[in-house]
Motif scaffolding. Structure first.
Motif, PDB file in Angstrom:
ATOM      1  N   GLN A  37       0.896  -1.215   0.047  1.00 35.03           N
ATOM      2  CA  GLN A  37      -0.101  -0.088  -0.083  1.00 35.03           C
ATOM      3  C   GLN A  37       0.839   1.114   0.000  1.00 35.03           C
ATOM      4  N   GLU A  38       0.788   2.070  -1.050  1.00 31.95           N
ATOM      5  CA  GLU A  38       1.204   3.485  -0.877  1.00 31.95           C
ATOM      6  C   GLU A  38       0.420   4.312  -0.532  1.00 31.95           C
ATOM      7  N   PRO A  39       0.891   5.636   0.033  1.00 30.66           N
ATOM      8  CA  PRO A  39       0.008   6.775   0.763  1.00 30.66           C
ATOM      9  C   PRO A  39      -0.944   7.205  -0.279  1.00 30.66           C
ATOM     10  N   GLY A  40      -2.342   7.194   0.349  1.00 27.85           N
ATOM     11  CA  GLY A  40      -3.564   7.771  -0.269  1.00 27.85           C
ATOM     12  C   GLY A  40      -4.022   6.909  -1.167  1.00 27.85           C
ATOM     13  N   GLU A  41      -3.585   5.644  -1.200  1.00 24.17           N
ATOM     14  CA  GLU A  41      -4.203   4.558  -2.178  1.00 24.17           C
ATOM     15  C   GLU A  41      -4.473   3.223  -1.338  1.00 24.17           C
ATOM     16  N   GLY A  42      -5.326   2.313  -1.947  1.00 23.14           N
ATOM     17  CA  GLY A  42      -5.808   1.124  -1.441  1.00 23.14           C
ATOM     18  C   GLY A  42      -4.726   0.120  -1.568  1.00 23.14           C
ATOM     19  N   PRO A  43      -4.654  -0.683  -0.788  1.00 23.91           N
ATOM     20  CA  PRO A  43      -3.405  -1.887  -0.856  1.00 23.91           C
ATOM     21  C   PRO A  43      -3.750  -2.637  -2.407  1.00 23.91           C
ATOM     22  N   VAL A  44      -2.569  -2.831  -2.847  1.00 27.06           N
ATOM     23  CA  VAL A  44      -2.537  -3.783  -4.085  1.00 27.06           C
ATOM     24  C   VAL A  44      -1.756  -5.000  -3.945  1.00 27.06           C
ATOM     25  N   LEU A  45      -2.640  -6.152  -4.398  1.00 24.32           N
ATOM     26  CA  LEU A  45      -2.089  -7.416  -4.484  1.00 24.32           C
ATOM     27  C   LEU A  45      -0.916  -7.617  -4.800  1.00 24.32           C
ATOM     28  N   LEU A  46      -0.162  -8.454  -4.166  1.00 21.08           N
ATOM     29  CA  LEU A  46       1.435  -8.746  -4.789  1.00 21.08           C
ATOM     30  C   LEU A  46       1.216 -10.334  -5.185  1.00 21.08           C
ATOM     31  N   VAL A  47       0.835 -10.978  -4.255  1.00 18.66           N
ATOM     32  CA  VAL A  47       0.743 -12.424  -4.421  1.00 18.66           C
ATOM     33  C   VAL A  47       0.115 -13.080  -3.323  1.00 18.66           C
ATOM     34  N   THR A  48      -0.348 -14.648  -3.807  1.00 19.98           N
ATOM     35  CA  THR A  48      -1.096 -15.329  -2.949  1.00 19.98           C
ATOM     36  C   THR A  48      -0.643 -16.528  -2.677  1.00 19.98           C
ATOM     37  N   VAL A  49      -0.256 -17.120  -1.569  1.00 19.23           N
ATOM     38  CA  VAL A  49       0.195 -18.488  -1.399  1.00 19.23           C
ATOM     39  C   VAL A  49      -0.631 -19.378  -0.916  1.00 19.23           C
ATOM     40  N   VAL A  50      -1.024 -20.660  -1.361  1.00 17.19           N
ATOM     41  CA  VAL A  50      -1.907 -21.249  -0.900  1.00 17.19           C
ATOM     42  C   VAL A  50      -1.485 -22.554  -0.109  1.00 17.19           C
ATOM     43  N   THR A  51      -0.357 -23.452  -0.750  1.00 17.27           N
ATOM     44  CA  THR A  51       0.055 -24.611  -0.258  1.00 17.27           C
ATOM     45  C   THR A  51       0.959 -24.661   0.897  1.00 17.27           C
ATOM     46  N   GLY A  52       1.185 -25.354   1.845  1.00 20.01           N
ATOM     47  CA  GLY A  52       2.211 -25.075   2.873  1.00 20.01           C
ATOM     48  C   GLY A  52       3.386 -25.615   2.237  1.00 20.01           C
ATOM     49  N   GLY A  53       4.505 -24.665   2.668  1.00 25.09           N
ATOM     50  CA  GLY A  53       5.857 -24.808   2.047  1.00 25.09           C
ATOM     51  C   GLY A  53       6.044 -24.168   0.843  1.00 25.09           C
ATOM     52  N   GLU A  54       4.803 -23.330   0.307  1.00 24.79           N
ATOM     53  CA  GLU A  54       4.920 -23.150  -1.134  1.00 24.79           C
ATOM     54  C   GLU A  54       5.947 -21.709  -1.165  1.00 24.79           C
ATOM     55  N   VAL A  55       6.668 -21.748  -2.094  1.00 25.14           N
ATOM     56  CA  VAL A  55       7.676 -20.543  -2.496  1.00 25.14           C
ATOM     57  C   VAL A  55       7.208 -19.942  -3.903  1.00 25.14           C
ATOM     58  N   LYS A  56       6.993 -18.519  -3.833  1.00 20.29           N
ATOM     59  CA  LYS A  56       6.621 -17.802  -5.075  1.00 20.29           C
ATOM     60  C   LYS A  56       7.626 -16.764  -5.282  1.00 20.29           C
ATOM     61  N   LYS A  57       8.014 -16.342  -6.421  1.00 21.43           N
ATOM     62  CA  LYS A  57       8.939 -15.265  -6.853  1.00 21.43           C
ATOM     63  C   LYS A  57       8.318 -14.391  -7.623  1.00 21.43           C
ATOM     64  N   LEU A  58       8.552 -13.001  -7.380  1.00 18.18           N
ATOM     65  CA  LEU A  58       8.026 -12.234  -8.279  1.00 18.18           C
ATOM     66  C   LEU A  58       9.307 -11.191  -8.297  1.00 18.18           C
ATOM     67  N   LYS A  59       9.875 -11.152  -9.488  1.00 20.34           N
ATOM     68  CA  LYS A  59      11.260 -10.289  -9.900  1.00 20.34           C
ATOM     69  C   LYS A  59      12.067 -10.621  -8.493  1.00 20.34           C
ATOM     70  N   ARG A  60      12.168  -9.235  -7.842  1.00 20.08           N
ATOM     71  CA  ARG A  60      12.972  -9.353  -6.584  1.00 20.08           C
ATOM     72  C   ARG A  60      12.414  -9.953  -5.237  1.00 20.08           C
ATOM     73  N   LEU A  61      11.199 -10.135  -5.243  1.00 20.48           N
ATOM     74  CA  LEU A  61      10.604 -10.324  -4.120  1.00 20.48           C
ATOM     75  C   LEU A  61      10.294 -12.011  -4.135  1.00 20.48           C
ATOM     76  N   THR A  62      10.407 -12.718  -2.775  1.00 20.75           N
ATOM     77  CA  THR A  62      10.235 -14.072  -2.754  1.00 20.75           C
ATOM     78  C   THR A  62       9.443 -14.150  -1.511  1.00 20.75           C
ATOM     79  N   PHE A  63       8.386 -14.791  -1.771  1.00 18.86           N
ATOM     80  CA  PHE A  63       7.080 -15.226  -0.700  1.00 18.86           C
ATOM     81  C   PHE A  63       7.373 -16.724  -0.554  1.00 18.86           C
ATOM     82  N   GLN A  64       7.110 -16.810   0.942  1.00 16.69           N
ATOM     83  CA  GLN A  64       7.059 -18.266   1.425  1.00 16.69           C
ATOM     84  C   GLN A  64       5.874 -18.508   2.338  1.00 16.69           C
TER      85      GLN A  64
END
Lengths: 112, 116
Positions: A37-64
């Motif tokens: 979320q940036e100032p004055g705006e609503g949150p913007v979805l980056l990623v969703t993880v669903v499965t236990g242990g799941e790893v997702k990468k979005l350019k320089r961002l890694t979600f686990q």
């Protein structure tokens, strides 16, 4: 009552550094979502993880997603000023009609 | 890009007045959430709807707040009477939840409410 905690609350780093943000709960979620979320705006979805242990990468961002689906982490490599913002994790509960609750957020500032 | 539209963007009102906030969800989305955001409390879930039916409004002060979806293109959040502690940014978010669930929602830009 389901609660999500995030750490750290605030983070100020130099451009090019790496960082990790954590999202924890004692509850199990069917999915874990990350928003920015940036100032004055609503949150913007980056990623969703669903499965236990799941790893997702979005350019320089890694979600686990944790194996038990109670926690998650967001790792940013070589942070840039454009990464500055409030990072929010949100848990979706299958046992409560897909209710989505948010953590308090991590405010990230990347200094050029 | 499809977007969630919230009106008004800003609202300043006097204590005791009625306030109505509106949200137009993305066409085809069947789930709508209302959240309130403050510095102290973060994003609090107020109410949400699936196929226009309320699923949970336990986060909402019942004596003064009401949320409705008169049709699939409009969700409303009403406060009557408003109080200074209601000052916050109110967000609407929509998404489609099917048999396999739906993982992620689109937020509007919010209504910044100030009650003086």
């Amino acid at each position: 009552t389901q609660l999500l905690e995030q750490s750290p609350q605030f983070l100020s780093i130099q451009e090019g550094e790496n960082l990790t943000v954590y999202c924890n709960s004692s509850s199990v979620f069917s999915s874990l979502q990350w928003y920015r979320q940036e100032p004055g705006e609503g949150p913007v979805l980056l990623v969703t993880v669903v499965t236990g242990g799941e790893v997702k990468k979005l350019k320089r961002l890694t979600f686990q997603f944790g194996d038990a689906r109670k926690d998650s982490s967001l790792h940013i490599t070589a942070a840039q000023p454009g990464d500055t913002g409030l990072y929010l994790c949100a848990g979706e509960s299958k046992t409560s009609y897909d209710k989505v609750i948010f953590g308090p957020g991590t405010s990230l500032s990347v200094i050029p | 890009d499809a977007r969630v539209t919230q009106t008004p963007r800003d609202k300043v009102t006097e204590m005791g007045q009625e306030v109505t906030m509106r949200c137009q969800p993305i066409l085809g989305h069947n789930t709508v959430f209302w959240y309130r955001q403050t510095m102290m409390q973060g994003l609090e879930l107020l109410a949400y709807f699936r196929n226009r039916a309320p699923l949970d409004d336990s986060g909402m002060p019942k004596d003064r707040f009401s949320a409705e979806m008169p049709d699939a293109t409009l969700a409303t959040l009403k406060i009557q009477p408003s109080e200074p502690r209601d000052s916050a940014v109110y967000f609407c978010a929509s998404g489609f939840v099917g048999d396999r669930g739906r993982h992620g929602y689109t937020f509007g830009s919010g209504t910044r409410l100030t009650v003086v």
